[in-house]
Design an enzyme around this catalytic site. Structure first.
Site, short mmCIF file in Angstrom:
data_model
loop_
_atom_site.label_atom_id
_atom_site.label_comp_id
_atom_site.label_asym_id
_atom_site.label_seq_id
_atom_site.Cartn_x
_atom_site.Cartn_y
_atom_site.Cartn_z
CG HIS A 188 42.42 77.29 15.55
ND1 HIS A 188 41.29 76.50 15.46
CD2 HIS A 188 42.64 77.46 16.88
CE1 HIS A 188 40.85 76.22 16.68
NE2 HIS A 188 41.65 76.81 17.56
CG ASN B 95 39.28 75.61 12.35
OD1 ASN B 95 39.78 75.81 13.46
ND2 ASN B 95 40.01 75.29 11.29
CG HIS C 192 42.07 78.90 26.78
ND1 HIS C 192 42.01 77.52 26.92
CD2 HIS C 192 42.15 79.12 25.44
CE1 HIS C 192 42.06 76.93 25.74
NE2 HIS C 192 42.15 77.89 24.83
CG ASP D 283 43.94 88.70 34.26
OD1 ASP D 283 43.64 87.59 33.76
OD2 ASP D 283 43.13 89.36 34.94
#
Length: 335
Positions: free
Chosen positions: A74, A102, A201, A261
């Site tokens: 960000h 945010n 993610h 991973d």
């Protein structure tokens, strides 16, 4: 045990004495000219200090790894990687912490404060908050089981922030593929970079407010109404009702939520990604290139790790052309 990993005050004093001669200020290089040895003479143990504090933070709470990685992302998408995301609001400056993507989302500011305190105890006024964040993000990935990469340093901390840019430039969980690609391209990042970077993610969580539309929308369709996927959906809907519970969280990778991973890409192939923006990379009719990359990174974790490392360096090299300073406190510009 975690406290044993952190630097103590006596060690600070010892290191300060040993390295005192090395903390003298040199003429700063141009802010866009980053290098691997920028702190070689002025603060040679900077990365060691960051690593030790990150070990403490991740051991205390594994989710801190994702928090630091998200902070760096960000930061780089607004004015470049200049530490602007760390600035608090003041009478004369409006920060970025209250931007839509945010507020109620970014965490880890206390970790940044701790690292900065440790750095300045040994090398006062040398290491920028922007560099601190870039190094900490790399270490966060390593500590979560992900790849290593060398972090070019020499960034300066901005004297400004942009709430407006934070609200317009940072990708959102509900945006379509074309918009997402355009936002990355605007920062000099390719669709390949985008898919690899979104692979972050694989760790971290998302708020119900960010995935409610997804789980009450096209989730069943992209998951092809498969049995185990519908059981997963039922659990998500329990945690995230149609009304209320905006701050309830679920992992974006429900298989290995604290391990860095390639399992995240498997959720996209199954059609069970938590965020609409993530599933778009595989299910969108316009995702010819992105869907093949998703398949590649799911089949080849080494390829994913390599591209992620390369793309993190590329993103980290987005600097603020205005230059800046080395802040004494990461939350405020110097006075």
């Amino acid at each position: 045990m975690a406290s044993n990993l952190c630097f103590s005050k006596p060690l600070h004093l010892f290191l300060a004495l040993v390295l005192g001669v090395l903390t003298t200020f040199l003429e700063a290089q141009d802010p866009w000219e980053l290098s691997l040895d920028y702190y070689l003479k002025t603060c040679p143990i900077a990365e060691l200090i960051v690593r030790k504090e990150m070990e403490c933070a991740v051991q205390a709470d594994p989710r801190n790894a994702a928090a630091m990685l998200r902070l760096h992302f960000h930061d780089c998408f607004v004015q470049g990687c200049d530490g602007s995301v760390l600035l608090d609001d003041t009478v004369t400056l409006i920060g970025e912490k209250k931007a839509e993507q945010n507020v109620n989302s970014l965490k880890g500011f206390d970790i940044v404060d701790k690292i900065k305190t440790q750095l300045d105890a040994v090398c006062p006024g040398v290491v920028s908050c922007a560099d601190l964040l870039a190094i900490a993000a790399r270490d966060a990935v390593i500590l979560a089981g992900g790849p290593y990469w060398d972090v070019p340093v020499g960034r300066k901390d901005s004297k400004t922030a942009s709430l407006e840019q934070a609200n317009t430039d940072i990708p959102t969980p509900k945006q379509g593929l074309v918009t997402l690609i355009s936002k990355f391209l605007a920062k000099g990042l390719s669709p390949t970079d985008m898919v690899a970077l979104v692979g972050a993610h694989t760790i971290g969580v998302s708020r119900c407010a960010n995935f409610r539309d997804r789980i009450y929308g096209d989730f069943e369709v992209t998951a092809k109404f498969e049995g185990t996927s519908l059981l997963y959906l039922s659990k998500l809907q329990e945690d995230c009702p149609l009304e209320g519970g905006d701050n309830n969280v679920s992992p974006m990778d429900n298989f290995t939520p604290t391990l860095f991973d390639n399992a995240f890409f498997g959720t996209l192939l199954k059609g069970t990604a938590l965020l609409s923006s993530d599933q778009e990379m595989y299910s969108s009719l316009l995702g010819f290139q992105t869907s093949s990359l998703v398949e590649q990174y799911w089949a080849d974790p080494i390829a994913f790790f390599k591209q992620f490392s390369d793309s993190m360096v590329k993103m980290g090299n987005i600097t603020n052309p205005e230059g800046g300073e080395v802040r004494k406190n990461c939350r405020f510009v110097n006075t």
